[in-house]
Scaffold this active site. Sequence first.
Site, mmCIF file in Angstrom:
data_model
loop_
_atom_site.group_PDB
_atom_site.id
_atom_site.type_symbol
_atom_site.label_atom_id
_atom_site.label_comp_id
_atom_site.label_asym_id
_atom_site.label_seq_id
_atom_site.Cartn_x
_atom_site.Cartn_y
_atom_site.Cartn_z
ATOM 1 N N LYS A 78 -0.261 7.110 -0.733
ATOM 2 C CA LYS A 78 0.162 5.801 -0.942
ATOM 3 C C LYS A 78 -0.858 4.799 -0.608
ATOM 4 C CE LYS A 78 3.843 2.660 0.767
ATOM 5 N NZ LYS A 78 5.179 2.424 1.625
ATOM 6 N N TYR A 114 -0.356 7.824 3.873
ATOM 7 C CA TYR A 114 -0.257 6.293 3.854
ATOM 8 C C TYR A 114 -1.786 5.684 3.907
ATOM 9 C CZ TYR A 114 1.668 1.431 3.742
ATOM 10 O OH TYR A 114 2.025 0.410 3.492
#
Length: 313
Positions: free
Chosen positions: A168, A143
């Site tokens: 992400k 992320y």
Amino acid sequence: MTPAPLTERLSDPRGPLFFPVTAYGPGGSLDLDVYRTHVRRGVAAGAAAVFAACGTGEFHALLPEEFEACVRAAVEAAEGRVPVVAGAGYGTALAVRYAHLAADAGADGILALPPYLVLAGQEGLLCHYREIAAATDLPVIVYQRDNAVLTPSTVVELARTDGVIGLKDGLGDLDLMQRVVSAVRTEVPGDFLYFNGLPTAEQTQLAYRALGITLYSSAVFCFVPEIALAFHRALRTGDLPTAHRLLDGFYRPFVELRAQGRGYAVSLVKAGVRLRGLDVGEVRPPLHEPAEDHVKQLAQLIERGYQLLEEDA
């Protein structure tokens, strides 16, 4: 699981990615029965995956044993119908511990959250995520946001790392993401996944889709799954008039309301779940509850969103 099955299950989702809120009882302790109901309803509504105990699920506020209990409850509620991915964060040692807890609880993958507080260089970030990936057999999605911003060359190295299956993006730098996608496509051909992880990702998904990024997180799905599904379907079918109506009439006003308070990306979503009849409790400190007037505005916005769906029908 090995990385391939999770990659395959996420590659062509028929619904949004569901990031459930964590349910607390009146005294502030976990309410796993309500949490299972929340997850079960999301899966039944058409979620493509459950991301348990991540940002919307207040990962930062959970004790390790609470984290494991939430992940286990999400796995039980999903019943194998969709994959369950669990958050893991803080420093490397704790992130590895959370990865082990997630594996023990039956998760299908890990969302590796940014490391706690430090502004690390690319070499340190690469080492951090590689240690998380090596800790278990679970596939890892990295992320990117805040203090964990990766260069294209670092993402290439992550794509070459066993167990790392995707990135992400919670930063929103489309120029950087285009260079990342191009670099990985050139250097590491394969099925590396990309996710739009910005708050209320629907608001930016048309732009991300132009980069070839079709996966996105949907916090709105927590409380208005029908609206989230209608928007997701409009994107999949190229129905831009419907996508624009929902953006103009629901998503943009929601984003503007969300901007009225710090932490509203979580607390306003949780208020929305309560407005729809499921008492998931309040957020834990340091987050705080939305102002009463903002909750009233949210209720009006939810009503407006469903009116838009009726107009489309």
